[in-house]
Design an enzyme around this catalytic site. Sequence first.
Site, mmCIF file in Angstrom:
data_model
loop_
_atom_site.group_PDB
_atom_site.id
_atom_site.type_symbol
_atom_site.label_atom_id
_atom_site.label_comp_id
_atom_site.label_asym_id
_atom_site.label_seq_id
_atom_site.Cartn_x
_atom_site.Cartn_y
_atom_site.Cartn_z
ATOM 1 N N SER A 219 21.267 30.095 -14.323
ATOM 2 C CA SER A 219 21.358 29.004 -13.358
ATOM 3 C C SER A 219 21.331 27.648 -14.062
ATOM 4 O O SER A 219 22.213 27.360 -14.861
ATOM 5 C CB SER A 219 20.232 29.149 -12.319
ATOM 6 O OG SER A 219 20.446 28.305 -11.221
ATOM 7 N N ASP A 319 28.961 33.056 -5.546
ATOM 8 C CA ASP A 319 27.624 32.656 -5.988
ATOM 9 C C ASP A 319 26.803 32.193 -4.788
ATOM 10 O O ASP A 319 27.129 31.207 -4.124
ATOM 11 C CB ASP A 319 27.764 31.521 -7.015
ATOM 12 C CG ASP A 319 26.460 31.176 -7.705
ATOM 13 O OD1 ASP A 319 25.428 31.128 -7.021
ATOM 14 O OD2 ASP A 319 26.490 30.933 -8.920
ATOM 15 N N HIS A 386 23.235 35.599 -7.508
ATOM 16 C CA HIS A 386 23.167 34.431 -8.397
ATOM 17 C C HIS A 386 23.018 34.936 -9.834
ATOM 18 O O HIS A 386 23.972 35.483 -10.367
ATOM 19 C CB HIS A 386 22.028 33.516 -7.956
ATOM 20 C CG HIS A 386 22.052 32.150 -8.570
ATOM 21 N ND1 HIS A 386 23.196 31.387 -8.642
ATOM 22 C CD2 HIS A 386 21.062 31.407 -9.134
ATOM 23 C CE1 HIS A 386 22.919 30.222 -9.232
ATOM 24 N NE2 HIS A 386 21.633 30.227 -9.541
#
Length: 442
Positions: A219, A319, A386
Amino acid sequence: MKWRGIGIKWGCTEYSLAVVGLVTIAVTVLVIMNTENIDNILKLRAVEGPRDNDMTTDAPVLVDLTLVESAAVEGAVCLDGTLPGYHLDRGFGSGSNSWLIHLEGGGWCNNLMSCAMRKKTHLGSSLYMERQIIFSGILSNKPSENPDFYNWNRVKVRYCDGASYFGDMEDEIQIKLHEFFFKEYNIYFRGQRIWQAIMHDLLVKGMDKADQGLLSGCSAGGLASFLHCDNFKELFSRHAKVKCLGDAGLFMDMKDISGAYHIRSFYNEVVTTQGIVNRLPKSCTSRMDPTWLEWQCFFPQYFLPYIQTPVFVLNPAYDSWQIQNILAPSVADPHGHWQKCKLNIKECTPSQLATLQDLRTQMLNALQVFNGSRSGGMFINSCFTHCQTEMQVTWFSPGSPRLNNKTIAEAVGDWYFDRKVTREIDCPYPCDSSCHNLDFEA
């Protein structure tokens, strides 16, 4: 340089309005822009497939937190002024001189208020960091869980600067709100110094002798792995094999469902607040287009073409973080038409799915830079999730996501060790039955 709020006396009406305002900001920052929330939900919601026997019988390894004592001298401190830290599990055997550095994610803070609140969490202060964590996925020390990197020196760098390890303000920032709410706070934007201090500490501990290195991140940490990639390569000898992996770090510069670029204003605030502009890749910021804004080079799609070190992009085409915060943020969906779709992709209407397919198309267009490249790699699966490197079930297990019958761990290993050219792109949703799609309604 010091920034100070204005201490004024307020009446009852002003107090009430301020309370509402602060609560609104807190909810917005912590819920909308904090990747850590999503990472925690991922750990709770992902449905795990069957595991190998040793995964269930072997006790997990707890890895201690190391604080970098020398960092304070260089001013390399977290938002609240505490020491930065990392977790190191030593390599063994053939991996003794190989190093994998994994950068923790957790969103960003984009103004003094959000950064002040972040100081009271593990994402802004080492006071709140776990003293021990379990290494799994790409950090596991078991060959059955992490076939190519299990015996490397594996490091998880903790994230406490709020700007992808890239903030670079010389002086501390002083913020003072009315004492009814906050006392005076000093805030430090020193992500770049944290990066340098931790890398120096690891070099002293043997990374200077490494013959192989891999920088990865999840991330906001995935974005950081792209931003720091070429600098990471420079830390090693010219004979070492060094590459970089960004997991869910390809944050797209794109319009939301209202037609506005809300993510641009947010990133602009992050870059401006934390003094990042001068740290952004010059090869990107020096573009001659007169409409170009330097801070846009915080978006990886614009600076990826200029990274000299081999890079692997791992990203779900749908995502979940980007759908919830870039494509359909609450500000762009005041009536909540996208609420169910954002929580569970199975709840999306045909028109919403068409919009999601456009997100996938834009992502693939941004990755055309890898066409014809033998050094770049990618794994773009059509999943609603994610990060995928940190969870064992998505990294490498019998039930892991696969493309062309290859797990993420196998694809990354083939790319890193030059076994195969690895550019795996999934078919559009809902074709992939191997996905571990998130369900935020569960």
